[in-house]
Design a protein around this motif. Sequence first.
Motif, PDB file in Angstrom:
ATOM      1  N   LYS A 101       4.809  76.456  44.427  1.00  0.00           N
ATOM      2  CA  LYS A 101       4.116  77.187  45.487  1.00  0.00           C
ATOM      3  C   LYS A 101       4.986  77.415  46.719  1.00  0.00           C
ATOM      4  CE  LYS A 101       0.373  77.375  43.082  1.00  0.00           C
ATOM      5  NZ  LYS A 101       0.023  78.660  42.438  1.00  0.00           N
ATOM      6  N   SER A 102       6.012  76.582  46.894  1.00  0.00           N
ATOM      7  CA  SER A 102       6.822  76.692  48.111  1.00  0.00           C
ATOM      8  C   SER A 102       8.283  76.365  47.808  1.00  0.00           C
ATOM      9  CB  SER A 102       6.295  75.735  49.179  1.00  0.00           C
ATOM     10  OG  SER A 102       7.136  75.727  50.318  1.00  0.00           O
ATOM     11  N   ALA A 103       9.157  77.226  48.314  1.00  0.00           N
ATOM     12  CA  ALA A 103      10.600  76.973  48.257  1.00  0.00           C
ATOM     13  C   ALA A 103      11.150  77.178  49.661  1.00  0.00           C
ATOM     14  CB  ALA A 103      11.288  77.903  47.269  1.00  0.00           C
TER      15      ALA A 103
ATOM     16  N   MET B 153       5.907  70.587  39.390  1.00  0.00           N
ATOM     17  CA  MET B 153       6.627  70.786  40.650  1.00  0.00           C
ATOM     18  C   MET B 153       5.975  71.878  41.488  1.00  0.00           C
ATOM     19  SD  MET B 153      10.686  71.462  41.291  1.00  0.00           S
ATOM     20  CE  MET B 153      11.105  69.911  40.499  1.00  0.00           C
ATOM     21  N   ARG B 154       5.686  71.531  42.742  1.00  0.00           N
ATOM     22  CA  ARG B 154       5.043  72.461  43.665  1.00  0.00           C
ATOM     23  C   ARG B 154       5.935  72.839  44.850  1.00  0.00           C
ATOM     24  NH1 ARG B 154      -0.302  73.124  43.048  1.00  0.00           N
ATOM     25  NH2 ARG B 154      -0.550  73.652  45.255  1.00  0.00           N
TER      26      ARG B 154
ATOM     27  N   TYR C  17       5.419  85.835  42.886  1.00  0.00           N
ATOM     28  CA  TYR C  17       4.428  86.568  43.680  1.00  0.00           C
ATOM     29  C   TYR C  17       3.588  85.600  44.502  1.00  0.00           C
ATOM     30  CZ  TYR C  17       0.792  89.959  44.862  1.00  0.00           C
ATOM     31  OH  TYR C  17      -0.085  90.773  45.541  1.00  0.00           O
ATOM     32  N   ASN C  18       3.344  84.409  43.948  1.00  0.00           N
ATOM     33  CA  ASN C  18       2.498  83.418  44.624  1.00  0.00           C
ATOM     34  C   ASN C  18       3.300  82.223  45.151  1.00  0.00           C
ATOM     35  OD1 ASN C  18      -0.193  84.594  44.277  1.00  0.00           O
ATOM     36  ND2 ASN C  18       0.182  84.302  42.089  1.00  0.00           N
ATOM     37  N   THR C  19       4.608  82.367  45.250  1.00  0.00           N
ATOM     38  CA  THR C  19       5.461  81.297  45.770  1.00  0.00           C
ATOM     39  C   THR C  19       6.061  81.721  47.096  1.00  0.00           C
ATOM     40  OG1 THR C  19       6.028  80.570  43.528  1.00  0.00           O
ATOM     41  CG2 THR C  19       7.437  79.800  45.314  1.00  0.00           C
ATOM     42  N   GLU C  20       5.814  80.967  48.144  1.00  0.00           N
ATOM     43  CA  GLU C  20       6.392  81.278  49.452  1.00  0.00           C
ATOM     44  C   GLU C  20       7.851  80.837  49.514  1.00  0.00           C
ATOM     45  OE1 GLU C  20       4.039  79.351  52.381  1.00  0.00           O
ATOM     46  OE2 GLU C  20       2.415  80.833  52.303  1.00  0.00           O
TER      47      GLU C  20
ATOM     48  N   TYR D 120       8.115  87.540  46.560  1.00  0.00           N
ATOM     49  CA  TYR D 120       7.260  88.536  47.212  1.00  0.00           C
ATOM     50  C   TYR D 120       7.013  88.179  48.672  1.00  0.00           C
ATOM     51  CZ  TYR D 120       3.172  91.439  48.149  1.00  0.00           C
ATOM     52  OH  TYR D 120       2.290  92.345  48.696  1.00  0.00           O
ATOM     53  N   ASN D 121       6.904  86.881  48.959  1.00  0.00           N
ATOM     54  CA  ASN D 121       6.522  86.439  50.303  1.00  0.00           C
ATOM     55  C   ASN D 121       7.655  85.620  50.915  1.00  0.00           C
ATOM     56  OD1 ASN D 121       5.038  85.962  52.584  1.00  0.00           O
ATOM     57  ND2 ASN D 121       3.614  84.523  51.629  1.00  0.00           N
TER      58      ASN D 121
END
Length: 338
Positions: free
Chosen positions: A241-243, A217-218, A263-266, A287-288
């Motif tokens: 990677k994205s939520a 799941m990305r 940390y690496n998931t927007e 984080y982002n």
Amino acid sequence: MTRIARDAFRRLILLTFILLPCLEAYAIRISVEHEGTFYYDKIKGRNYNVWTELTIAGPLNNQDIMVVGQIAQMGKLSSLDLSQTAGVDSIPDTALRNSQKLELVKLPEGLTSVGEYAFCFCNYLTEAVLPAALTTVPKGLFYNDTALVSLTWPNQLQSIGVQPFYDCQGLKQLALPASLLTIGSAAFQNCTSTTEVVMPDEVQLIGKQAFAFCSAMRSVTLGPSVRLIGDAAFYQNNNLKSAACSCTTPSDAEFAFMNVDLYNTELHVPVGTTLLYQHAPGWEDFYNIIDDYCSSVRHVAVGQIELHDFDFMGRSAMGRGLRIVRLNDGPIRKVIAT
């Protein structure tokens, strides 16, 4: 004719009679006149272990369905068509569990309920069409059906129970119906081929470990009605990677994203809600956090499925404007201001 020839001929005839019971056709159609008579009138004495396709028409009851399940469990049945049966409004618990060769099942249109674990451990089942009148997917319905790749949802489905798709490793796309309200615990746990999930607008509750261990799941998109996301709902989805969340008030999600690389998931949130998410349990760990989600956009009508950019005057634009980043079979859920 010599005696040796006559004896050989007699042995051939005898062997033919012995083999005849094993030569029953592989594709069978059975018409039933009265419910409760399927076994004694149609099955008893027949070599059903060699059947590969079975179509049944006429009235059946739960006892008949259990007999059908025994045929599927003990034999070589790969295709089962119950769509022409009458009087079947439910499938009993575990009725067709462990049907090792079953690949395709067609259920009666009038079916309103299916029992728990009815199709679990059907390791060759690749396609399932759920009846239109079904409002609840029961506990463990397709549990450990690792080959399941195609799923047709009822339009009026309201709830998905506990573990119905646990370990369905072949499921890639989850085009959940717009009517859905709740998703139960571990509903899609260990669906290791699922790459993204988009929650319908009306979903309010996502259970514990609902999408845990979905390693492929990305992308996750959450609708505006989500109030509670259970503990470890997205546990150890390491490729996320994205939520995106369109709730203007952050959902209760304190332990929802445990063991996820935040940390690496927007995280995309509605415009003007960044501070709320930065201080909300569960969300604050991202984080982002990107303040760009246009939660006020409810529907975008387009003529074809393509990627388009438009500015606020409706002109095609390569720069800032409204960017449609996802088109789905259902309502468009993700329109971002750039």
